[in-house]
Each structure stands twice: as structure tokens, then as C-alpha cells.
Design a protein around this motif. Structure first.
Motif, PDB file in Angstrom:
ATOM      1  N   UNK A 192     -18.740  56.041 123.262  1.00 57.38           N
ATOM      2  CA  UNK A 192     -19.593  56.952 123.816  1.00 57.38           C
ATOM      3  C   UNK A 192     -21.075  56.552 123.467  1.00 57.38           C
ATOM      4  N   UNK A 193     -21.960  57.248 124.041  1.00 64.02           N
ATOM      5  CA  UNK A 193     -23.252  56.988 123.594  1.00 64.02           C
ATOM      6  C   UNK A 193     -23.779  57.656 122.413  1.00 64.02           C
ATOM      7  N   UNK A 194     -24.567  57.281 121.600  1.00 63.90           N
ATOM      8  CA  UNK A 194     -25.195  57.919 120.581  1.00 63.90           C
ATOM      9  C   UNK A 194     -25.743  59.345 120.918  1.00 63.90           C
ATOM     10  N   UNK A 195     -26.097  60.010 120.064  1.00 66.70           N
ATOM     11  CA  UNK A 195     -26.645  61.361 119.950  1.00 66.70           C
ATOM     12  C   UNK A 195     -27.912  61.127 120.637  1.00 66.70           C
ATOM     13  N   UNK A 196     -28.364  61.964 121.985  1.00 67.25           N
ATOM     14  CA  UNK A 196     -29.428  61.959 122.627  1.00 67.25           C
ATOM     15  C   UNK A 196     -30.573  62.687 121.623  1.00 67.25           C
ATOM     16  N   UNK A 197     -30.056  63.781 121.013  1.00 67.03           N
ATOM     17  CA  UNK A 197     -30.828  64.512 120.078  1.00 67.03           C
ATOM     18  C   UNK A 197     -31.377  63.461 119.105  1.00 67.03           C
ATOM     19  N   UNK A 198     -30.800  62.744 118.496  1.00 65.87           N
ATOM     20  CA  UNK A 198     -31.041  61.324 117.710  1.00 65.87           C
ATOM     21  C   UNK A 198     -32.170  60.723 118.061  1.00 65.87           C
TER      22      UNK A 198
ATOM     23  N   UNK B 164     -27.063  57.193 132.892  1.00 63.50           N
ATOM     24  CA  UNK B 164     -27.756  57.119 131.547  1.00 63.50           C
ATOM     25  C   UNK B 164     -27.820  58.392 130.975  1.00 63.50           C
ATOM     26  N   UNK B 165     -27.568  58.659 129.724  1.00 58.18           N
ATOM     27  CA  UNK B 165     -27.789  59.991 129.144  1.00 58.18           C
ATOM     28  C   UNK B 165     -29.321  60.500 129.013  1.00 58.18           C
ATOM     29  N   UNK B 166     -30.248  59.522 129.177  1.00 57.73           N
ATOM     30  CA  UNK B 166     -31.761  59.603 128.928  1.00 57.73           C
ATOM     31  C   UNK B 166     -32.350  59.032 129.737  1.00 57.73           C
ATOM     32  N   UNK B 167     -32.614  59.518 131.136  1.00 54.92           N
ATOM     33  CA  UNK B 167     -33.138  58.978 132.248  1.00 54.92           C
ATOM     34  C   UNK B 167     -34.625  58.580 132.095  1.00 54.92           C
TER      35      UNK B 167
END
Length: 337
Positions: A77-83, A48-51
Motif C-alpha cells: 500500500x501507499x506510504x503515509x500521506x501525513x508523512x 492517487x492518495x494525494x491528487x
């Protein structure tokens, strides 16, 4: 002692963040760093890009210091983690200052512009879908609310007031997008009345771009909706030497995230070439946010000294330089003594 969630990020992230931490620690301020992971590296390691562990750390500290993250462009792909982080913690104001550096040769030498960008709504709200089974028609919805507009515009005027700024310009497209942009402009006009000491100006976004490259001195603080702010902040970065010099703050009512606004630059990863200036200056913004003004001023003065001298800087700032990321960080630490 301040607790800060440290997200080193992808690509050049770990190398520039190591220098930023080294510089901040050398300033004498006491930071308890909680290292966490996000982005492509986290996706590869945790699936996951955001554990959850990263979110739990930010939940505790309410303060994150972040390097660049890799986001897959297009496709599935996954959406922006920044967002995702901005929306999760209601980090509604994205603040990006762009100021000329004496040691960086550009077209102008007197640029001093702060972009205050609405950070959670607009076209980046993530409300998009296909209208046909063939996926040949796509639609994105731009969401602008009075509440969202009010809080970021208030922030822009208060920022101008607190930092001895003279003018706030709202950049908009209300001549065409009469409901969404019209609402944002209406709120700006209403808010300006409450700040009589701050000059208020309004410009259509495309004209703003033209005026900015012709004469950037006519701008001071700019406030605008999400995508327009994203574009304008890169434009202002180009006026002062590029994204390698631009820090960013994401401010909410009870949480904040500070970052370099440039990408992860995988092409120079591991080569000791990345310019750490942007993320170190983001650290300066973070220290000011924490009330550590003396340490912030010390670091800022040291960075300015090193960049303006142009000797111990990375090759993007001086093509003749043999200095790398680590050497530039060391020079900034030395300049603080």
C-alpha cells in the motif's frame, strides 16, 4: 479573510470535520475553505492518495486543516500521506498538547504536557529496502541531521518561552544510538545554553515512559526525534482520556497543517458517534497560529464547558450519553453564545 485547504479525510473524518467547520464559522472568524481530497477516498476516486489538485490548493493557501486519513498497513500500500505532506512542506515540528479535562475521569488530574516531535527525519524518513531478493531481510535507515535537529529543538525552547512554560526535556536513546541520538542530544544541550530562563532536562526514552506513568507532573515541554515523539504523544493522550481529545499542529517556516491525531475509525463511520473534540481543538491551534486569538479562546472555553459538564458529549466521554457528533457540535456552538 483566511484561505484554508480543508481535507475532510476518511472514515469519521467528514463527520467530525463538518462539526469543526461549523464551530469555527460560528466563532465569527472569516475563513475561505478550499475543500480538497487525500487518503484512501482520494485513491479510490482519483487513483492517487494525494491528487495534484490537493497539492495545488496547499501551495496556494500554505495552510491545511485535515481530518484522519486511512493508510494501508504493511504490504504494498501507499506510504503515509501525513508523512508525505510533512516532508513536502517541511513541516518539521509536530506539536501535540495533552492537558487534563475536569470532566474526564483519568488516573491523574494535573497533566499538562506538550510533545514537540521532529517531523521529517528519523526512522520515518522512508529510507527502507530489502537486502535480499527473497525479501527476508529488511533495513530502515534513521536519518538525523544537525539542521533538522536544530530547528525543532529551537522551536521547542521558543514554544516554552512564548507560552510561559518552565522546562524542556529532551527524550533520547543516545546511550545506545550514539551517532543519531547522540547528535540530537548534543544539539539540545547546545541550544539550552541560549535559553537560560528555561530549565533543561534530559531523559533516556524508556526511562521517560516509566517516569511519565509514575508522575507526569515532572514533564512540561518534551522534544524528541520522530518515532519517539509518535509513541510518547500517544502515551500522554492516554493520561488525559485518549486520542479523541488530542489535537496536533504541524509547523514549518512558511506552511502549517492542523489535524486530529487519531485514526479514521471505520467501525463507527456514519453512526454519529465520533468525538469531534480533537479536531475542534486543532482548529483552536490553527486560529492561534493565524493570530485569531479571540476566536480561539472563545471556542476553547466552549469546548471545555461542554466536555467538563459531560452532558452533551459523545458516548466515549460519557457512556450514559445519548448525544452524537452533531449534537456535541451544536452544544459547543451554543456554549459560545
Amino acid at each position: 479573510m483566511h484561505a484554508v485547504t480543508l481535507i475532510k479525510g476518511d472514515g469519521i473524518g467528514p463527520s467530525i470535520m463538518d462539526e469543526a467547520v461549523k464551530v469555527i464559522d460560528a466563532s465569527g472568524v472569516k475563513i475561505q475553505w478550499e475543500e480538497a481530497f487525500a487518503g484512501l477516498a482520494a485513491f479510490e476516486q482519483f487513483g492517487t492518495p494525494l491528487p495534484d489538485e490537493t497539492m495545488a490548493s496547499i501551495d496556494r493557501t500554505r495552510l491545511a486543516f485535515k481530518g484522519p486519513l486511512t493508510t494501508v498497513v504493511g504490504g504494498s500500500g501507499f506510504r503515509s500521506i501525513n508523512v508525505a505532506l510533512r516532508q513536502k512542506y517541511e513541516l518539521y515540528a509536530n506539536v501535540r498538547p495533552a492537558k487534563s479535562w475536569a470532566g474526564v475521569k483519568t488516573r491523574y488530574d494535573d497533566v499538562d504536557i506538550v510533545i514537540v516531535r521532529e517531523n521529517t527525519e528519523g526512522l520515518y524518513a522512508g529510507l527502507e529496502h530489502y537486502l535480499t531478493p527473497k525479501k527476508d531481510i529488511a533495513e530502515s535507515l534513521a536519518v538525523v541531521t544537525r539542521t533538522g535537529s536544530q530547528r525543532v529543538i529551537d522551536y521547542a525552547f521558543k514554544y516554552a518561552q512564548d507560552n510561559n512554560r518552565k522546562k524542556v526535556t529532551v527524550c533520547h536513546k543516545a546511550n545506545i544510538l550514539k551517532f543519531t541520538q547522540g547528535l540530537f542530544l548534543d544539539v539540545a544541550r547546545e541550544t539550552a545554553v541560549r535559553y537560560p530562563d528555561i530549565q533543561f532536562d534530559e531523559k533516556i526514552i524508556d526511562a521517560s515512559c516509566m517516569h511519565m506513568v509514575m508522575d507526569p507532573s515532572q514533564f512540561d515541554v518534551i522534544v524528541c526525534t520522530n518515532m519517539f515523539g509518535d509513541i510518547l504523544s500517544d502515551l500522554t493522550a492516554g493520561l488525559v482520556g485518549g486520542l479523541g481529545l488530542i489535537p496536533g499542529a504541524n509547523i514549518g517556516n512558511d506552511a502549517a497543517l492542523f489535524e486530529a491525531v487519531h485514526g479514521s475509525a471505520p467501525d463507527i463511520t456514519g453512526k454519529n458517534l465520533a468525538n469531534p473534540t480533537a479536531v475542534i481543538m486543532a482548529g483552536v491551534m490553527m486560529l492561534d497560529h493565524l493570530g485569531e486569538h479571540e476566536a480561539a479562546a472563545k471556542i476553547k472555553a466552549a469546548v471545555e464547558k461542554v466536555v467538563n459538564e459531560g452532558k452533551f458529549v459523545t458516548p466515549d466521554l460519557n457512556p450514559q450519553s445519548k448525544c452524537g457528533t452533531i449534537e456535541m457540535g451544536n452544544a459547543i456552538v451554543e456554549a459560545m453564545k
